[in-house]
Design a protein around this motif. Sequence first.
Motif, PDB file in Angstrom:
ATOM      1  N   GLY A   1      13.331   9.972  -1.394  1.00 35.89           N
ATOM      2  CA  GLY A   1      13.386   9.268  -0.125  1.00 35.89           C
ATOM      3  C   GLY A   1      12.362   9.732   0.896  1.00 35.89           C
ATOM      4  N   ALA A   2      11.531  10.709   0.530  1.00 34.48           N
ATOM      5  CA  ALA A   2      10.561  11.269   1.474  1.00 34.48           C
ATOM      6  C   ALA A   2       9.366  10.349   1.703  1.00 34.48           C
ATOM      7  CB  ALA A   2      10.084  12.635   0.994  1.00 34.48           C
ATOM      8  N   THR A   3       9.083   9.489   0.728  1.00 31.70           N
ATOM      9  CA  THR A   3       7.927   8.602   0.830  1.00 31.70           C
ATOM     10  C   THR A   3       8.378   7.149   0.828  1.00 31.70           C
ATOM     11  OG1 THR A   3       6.557  10.198  -0.362  1.00 31.70           O
ATOM     12  CG2 THR A   3       5.737   7.945  -0.233  1.00 31.70           C
ATOM     13  N   VAL A   4       8.001   6.422   1.865  1.00 29.12           N
ATOM     14  CA  VAL A   4       8.248   4.986   1.950  1.00 29.12           C
ATOM     15  C   VAL A   4       6.898   4.350   2.280  1.00 29.12           C
ATOM     16  CG1 VAL A   4       9.445   3.142   3.176  1.00 29.12           C
ATOM     17  CG2 VAL A   4      10.632   5.309   2.728  1.00 29.12           C
ATOM     18  N   LEU A   5       6.447   3.469   1.385  1.00 31.48           N
ATOM     19  CA  LEU A   5       5.125   2.860   1.535  1.00 31.48           C
ATOM     20  C   LEU A   5       5.224   1.344   1.600  1.00 31.48           C
ATOM     21  CD1 LEU A   5       3.294   4.841  -1.307  1.00 31.48           C
ATOM     22  CD2 LEU A   5       3.188   5.312   1.153  1.00 31.48           C
ATOM     23  N   ARG A   6       4.587   0.771   2.605  1.00 33.91           N
ATOM     24  CA  ARG A   6       4.403  -0.686   2.663  1.00 33.91           C
ATOM     25  C   ARG A   6       3.189  -1.010   1.804  1.00 33.91           C
ATOM     26  NH1 ARG A   6       6.741  -2.853   7.997  1.00 33.91           N
ATOM     27  NH2 ARG A   6       5.355  -4.622   7.712  1.00 33.91           N
ATOM     28  N   LEU A   7       3.312  -2.047   0.967  1.00 32.64           N
ATOM     29  CA  LEU A   7       2.257  -2.357   0.012  1.00 32.64           C
ATOM     30  C   LEU A   7       1.841  -3.825   0.102  1.00 32.64           C
ATOM     31  CD1 LEU A   7       3.991  -0.595  -2.993  1.00 32.64           C
ATOM     32  CD2 LEU A   7       2.163   0.355  -1.571  1.00 32.64           C
ATOM     33  N   ASP A   8       0.601  -4.061  -0.215  1.00 26.19           N
ATOM     34  CA  ASP A   8       0.049  -5.405  -0.430  1.00 26.19           C
ATOM     35  C   ASP A   8       0.052  -6.301   0.803  1.00 26.19           C
ATOM     36  OD1 ASP A   8      -0.362  -4.629  -3.071  1.00 26.19           O
ATOM     37  OD2 ASP A   8       1.620  -5.320  -3.677  1.00 26.19           O
ATOM     38  N   GLU A   9      -0.008  -5.709   1.989  1.00 25.31           N
ATOM     39  CA  GLU A   9      -0.069  -6.524   3.206  1.00 25.31           C
ATOM     40  C   GLU A   9      -1.352  -7.353   3.237  1.00 25.31           C
ATOM     41  OE1 GLU A   9       2.466  -4.522   6.635  1.00 25.31           O
ATOM     42  OE2 GLU A   9       1.087  -3.067   5.721  1.00 25.31           O
ATOM     43  N   ASP A  10      -2.432  -6.819   2.634  1.00 28.08           N
ATOM     44  CA  ASP A  10      -3.680  -7.582   2.567  1.00 28.08           C
ATOM     45  C   ASP A  10      -3.520  -8.812   1.669  1.00 28.08           C
ATOM     46  OD1 ASP A  10      -3.380  -5.821   0.393  1.00 28.08           O
ATOM     47  OD2 ASP A  10      -5.546  -5.678   0.072  1.00 28.08           O
ATOM     48  N   GLU A  11      -2.835  -8.666   0.534  1.00 27.88           N
ATOM     49  CA  GLU A  11      -2.583  -9.811  -0.352  1.00 27.88           C
ATOM     50  C   GLU A  11      -1.754 -10.874   0.351  1.00 27.88           C
ATOM     51  OE1 GLU A  11      -0.981  -8.978  -4.231  1.00 27.88           O
ATOM     52  OE2 GLU A  11      -2.236  -7.197  -4.434  1.00 27.88           O
ATOM     53  N   PHE A  12      -0.760 -10.425   1.108  1.00 28.66           N
ATOM     54  CA  PHE A  12       0.090 -11.358   1.851  1.00 28.66           C
ATOM     55  C   PHE A  12      -0.745 -12.142   2.848  1.00 28.66           C
ATOM     56  CE2 PHE A  12       2.836 -12.248   5.549  1.00 28.66           C
ATOM     57  CZ  PHE A  12       3.774 -13.057   4.937  1.00 28.66           C
ATOM     58  N   GLU A  13      -1.606 -11.438   3.567  1.00 25.63           N
ATOM     59  CA  GLU A  13      -2.475 -12.080   4.549  1.00 25.63           C
ATOM     60  C   GLU A  13      -3.375 -13.121   3.864  1.00 25.63           C
ATOM     61  OE1 GLU A  13      -3.275 -12.768   8.320  1.00 25.63           O
ATOM     62  OE2 GLU A  13      -1.889 -11.185   7.758  1.00 25.63           O
ATOM     63  N   GLN A  14      -3.936 -12.755   2.716  1.00 21.39           N
ATOM     64  CA  GLN A  14      -4.840 -13.641   1.984  1.00 21.39           C
ATOM     65  C   GLN A  14      -4.121 -14.830   1.331  1.00 21.39           C
ATOM     66  OE1 GLN A  14      -6.860 -11.059  -0.743  1.00 21.39           O
ATOM     67  NE2 GLN A  14      -7.902  -9.928   0.890  1.00 21.39           N
ATOM     68  N   SER A  15      -2.816 -14.692   1.128  1.00 22.72           N
ATOM     69  CA  SER A  15      -2.066 -15.762   0.455  1.00 22.72           C
ATOM     70  C   SER A  15      -2.032 -17.051   1.263  1.00 22.72           C
ATOM     71  CB  SER A  15      -0.629 -15.309   0.174  1.00 22.72           C
ATOM     72  OG  SER A  15       0.154 -15.333   1.362  1.00 22.72           O
ATOM     73  N   GLY A  16      -2.191 -16.946   2.577  1.00 20.75           N
ATOM     74  CA  GLY A  16      -2.160 -18.131   3.427  1.00 20.75           C
ATOM     75  C   GLY A  16      -0.757 -18.636   3.721  1.00 20.75           C
ATOM     76  N   LEU A  17       0.268 -17.871   3.362  1.00 17.93           N
ATOM     77  CA  LEU A  17       1.641 -18.309   3.582  1.00 17.93           C
ATOM     78  C   LEU A  17       1.922 -18.552   5.064  1.00 17.93           C
ATOM     79  CD1 LEU A  17       4.279 -18.933   2.058  1.00 17.93           C
ATOM     80  CD2 LEU A  17       4.994 -16.589   2.559  1.00 17.93           C
TER      81      LEU A  17
END
Length: 170
Positions: free
Chosen positions: A122-138
Amino acid sequence: MSAPSADRAPEAAGRIEVVLRKAGRTKMRYAADLLADDGRRITVRAPWASPGVRDFGFVRFAPGDVLTEHFWRDRWYAVKEVRAGDGTLKGWYCDIARPAVLTGTELLSEDLDLDLWRSADGATVLRLDEDEFEQSGLARTDPEAARAALTALDTLEALAAGPAFRELLS
Protein backbone atom coordinates in the motif's frame (compact mmCIF):
# COMPACT_ATOMS: atom_id res chain seq x y z
CA MET A 1 -36.41 -21.28 -9.94
CA SER A 2 -36.38 -18.70 -12.71
CA ALA A 3 -33.55 -18.23 -15.17
CA PRO A 4 -31.01 -15.50 -14.35
CA SER A 5 -31.66 -12.13 -15.95
CA ALA A 6 -29.30 -10.76 -18.59
CA ASP A 7 -27.58 -8.51 -16.07
CA ARG A 8 -27.28 -11.01 -13.24
CA ALA A 9 -25.05 -14.06 -13.29
CA PRO A 10 -26.14 -17.47 -12.18
CA GLU A 11 -25.23 -18.07 -8.56
CA ALA A 12 -21.49 -17.71 -7.99
CA ALA A 13 -20.29 -20.85 -9.71
CA GLY A 14 -18.96 -21.91 -13.06
CA ARG A 15 -16.97 -20.38 -15.86
CA ILE A 16 -17.54 -17.15 -17.69
CA GLU A 17 -15.80 -15.39 -20.51
CA VAL A 18 -14.35 -11.96 -19.76
CA VAL A 19 -14.27 -9.61 -22.73
CA LEU A 20 -12.08 -6.52 -22.38
CA ARG A 21 -12.80 -3.83 -24.94
CA LYS A 22 -10.91 -0.64 -25.65
CA ALA A 23 -11.74 2.08 -28.18
CA GLY A 24 -14.56 -0.02 -29.59
CA ARG A 25 -12.43 -3.12 -30.23
CA THR A 26 -11.98 -6.35 -28.33
CA LYS A 27 -8.58 -6.14 -26.69
CA MET A 28 -8.66 -9.48 -24.92
CA ARG A 29 -11.00 -12.40 -24.25
CA TYR A 30 -10.37 -15.09 -21.64
CA ALA A 31 -12.10 -17.72 -19.52
CA ALA A 32 -12.41 -17.11 -15.78
CA ASP A 33 -13.92 -18.82 -12.77
CA LEU A 34 -16.92 -16.96 -11.43
CA LEU A 35 -16.35 -16.60 -7.68
CA ALA A 36 -19.18 -14.27 -6.68
CA ASP A 37 -21.97 -12.12 -8.04
CA ASP A 38 -24.05 -10.17 -5.57
CA GLY A 39 -25.96 -8.28 -8.25
CA ARG A 40 -23.65 -5.28 -7.97
CA ARG A 41 -20.10 -6.68 -7.96
CA ILE A 42 -18.88 -9.64 -10.01
CA THR A 43 -15.69 -11.38 -8.89
CA VAL A 44 -13.74 -13.77 -11.10
CA ARG A 45 -10.37 -15.50 -10.97
CA ALA A 46 -8.17 -16.26 -13.96
CA PRO A 47 -4.53 -16.87 -14.79
CA TRP A 48 -2.56 -14.07 -16.47
CA ALA A 49 -4.06 -14.17 -19.96
CA SER A 50 -1.30 -12.62 -22.08
CA PRO A 51 1.57 -14.64 -23.48
CA GLY A 52 4.98 -13.95 -21.95
CA VAL A 53 6.06 -11.39 -19.39
CA ARG A 54 4.77 -7.82 -19.25
CA ASP A 55 7.10 -5.54 -17.32
CA PHE A 56 5.53 -2.25 -16.28
CA GLY A 57 8.61 -1.10 -14.37
CA PHE A 58 6.81 -1.17 -11.03
CA VAL A 59 5.51 -4.74 -11.42
CA ARG A 60 5.96 -7.70 -13.76
CA PHE A 61 3.05 -9.83 -14.88
CA ALA A 62 4.11 -13.30 -15.95
CA PRO A 63 2.75 -16.72 -16.82
CA GLY A 64 1.68 -18.40 -13.60
CA ASP A 65 0.33 -15.17 -12.09
CA VAL A 66 -3.27 -15.35 -10.92
CA LEU A 67 -5.67 -12.39 -10.94
CA THR A 68 -8.76 -12.06 -8.79
CA GLU A 69 -10.79 -9.43 -10.61
CA HIS A 70 -13.64 -7.34 -9.24
CA PHE A 71 -16.03 -5.69 -11.70
CA TRP A 72 -18.94 -3.46 -10.70
CA ARG A 73 -22.18 -2.83 -12.53
CA ASP A 74 -22.49 0.62 -10.94
CA ARG A 75 -18.90 1.87 -10.72
CA TRP A 76 -16.51 3.14 -13.35
CA TYR A 77 -13.59 0.87 -12.44
CA ALA A 78 -12.41 -2.71 -12.05
CA VAL A 79 -9.87 -3.82 -9.44
CA LYS A 80 -7.55 -6.75 -10.14
CA GLU A 81 -5.58 -8.37 -7.35
CA VAL A 82 -2.36 -9.79 -8.80
CA ARG A 83 -0.59 -12.74 -7.20
CA ALA A 84 2.46 -14.68 -8.30
CA GLY A 85 2.04 -18.39 -8.93
CA ASP A 86 3.30 -19.12 -5.40
CA GLY A 87 0.53 -16.94 -3.93
CA THR A 88 2.69 -13.90 -3.13
CA LEU A 89 0.64 -10.72 -3.45
CA LYS A 90 2.15 -8.33 -6.00
CA GLY A 91 -0.50 -5.62 -5.71
CA TRP A 92 -3.64 -4.34 -7.41
CA TYR A 93 -3.97 -3.13 -10.97
CA CYS A 94 -7.08 -1.02 -11.43
CA ASP A 95 -8.71 -0.21 -14.75
CA ILE A 96 -10.94 2.81 -15.13
CA ALA A 97 -13.77 1.36 -17.18
CA ARG A 98 -17.44 1.77 -17.88
CA PRO A 99 -19.67 -0.22 -15.51
CA ALA A 100 -19.44 -3.92 -16.35
CA VAL A 101 -22.20 -5.78 -18.15
CA LEU A 102 -22.81 -9.48 -17.62
CA THR A 103 -24.99 -11.16 -20.23
CA GLY A 104 -25.38 -14.88 -19.69
CA THR A 105 -21.82 -16.11 -19.25
CA GLU A 106 -20.07 -13.17 -20.96
CA LEU A 107 -18.72 -10.30 -18.86
CA LEU A 108 -17.97 -7.13 -20.81
CA SER A 109 -15.66 -4.42 -19.50
CA GLU A 110 -14.82 -1.35 -21.58
CA ASP A 111 -11.43 0.13 -20.68
CA LEU A 112 -11.18 3.94 -20.73
CA ASP A 113 -7.35 4.13 -20.79
CA LEU A 114 -6.82 5.41 -17.23
CA ASP A 115 -5.27 2.99 -14.72
CA LEU A 116 -4.09 2.91 -11.14
CA TRP A 117 -1.54 0.68 -9.41
CA ARG A 118 -1.41 -0.04 -5.67
CA SER A 119 1.55 -2.02 -4.36
CA ALA A 120 1.04 -4.99 -2.04
CA ASP A 121 2.14 -2.99 0.99
CA GLY A 122 0.00 0.00 0.00
CA ALA A 123 3.02 2.33 0.07
CA THR A 124 2.93 3.02 -3.67
CA VAL A 125 -0.13 4.31 -5.52
CA LEU A 126 0.45 5.34 -9.13
CA ARG A 127 -1.87 7.03 -11.61
CA LEU A 128 -1.18 5.58 -15.05
CA ASP A 129 -1.87 6.33 -18.70
CA GLU A 130 -3.28 9.84 -18.27
CA ASP A 131 -1.56 10.73 -21.56
CA GLU A 132 -3.36 7.87 -23.36
CA PHE A 133 -6.66 9.05 -21.91
CA GLU A 134 -6.00 12.58 -23.13
CA GLN A 135 -5.11 11.28 -26.61
CA SER A 136 -8.19 9.05 -26.77
CA GLY A 137 -10.41 12.07 -27.40
CA LEU A 138 -13.07 10.79 -25.00
CA ALA A 139 -13.44 14.27 -23.48
CA ARG A 140 -14.53 15.48 -26.91
CA THR A 141 -16.59 12.49 -28.09
CA ASP A 142 -18.26 11.58 -24.78
CA PRO A 143 -17.65 14.33 -22.19
CA GLU A 144 -19.99 12.73 -19.65
CA ALA A 145 -18.03 9.46 -19.75
CA ALA A 146 -14.73 11.36 -19.55
CA ARG A 147 -15.91 13.18 -16.41
CA ALA A 148 -17.09 9.90 -14.88
CA ALA A 149 -13.72 8.28 -15.66
CA LEU A 150 -11.72 11.11 -14.07
CA THR A 151 -13.98 11.11 -11.02
CA ALA A 152 -13.56 7.34 -10.72
CA LEU A 153 -9.77 7.67 -10.90
CA ASP A 154 -9.77 10.31 -8.15
CA THR A 155 -12.10 8.21 -5.99
CA LEU A 156 -10.08 5.05 -6.48
CA GLU A 157 -6.80 6.87 -5.77
CA ALA A 158 -8.21 8.19 -2.48
CA LEU A 159 -9.40 4.70 -1.52
CA ALA A 160 -6.05 3.12 -2.51
CA ALA A 161 -4.17 5.49 -0.22
CA GLY A 162 -5.87 4.16 2.91
CA PRO A 163 -7.45 1.21 4.69
CA ALA A 164 -10.79 1.66 2.89
CA PHE A 165 -9.26 0.02 -0.18
CA ARG A 166 -9.33 -3.48 1.33
CA GLU A 167 -12.89 -2.89 2.57
CA LEU A 168 -13.86 -2.15 -1.05
CA LEU A 169 -12.88 -5.71 -1.96
CA SER A 170 -14.34 -7.57 1.03
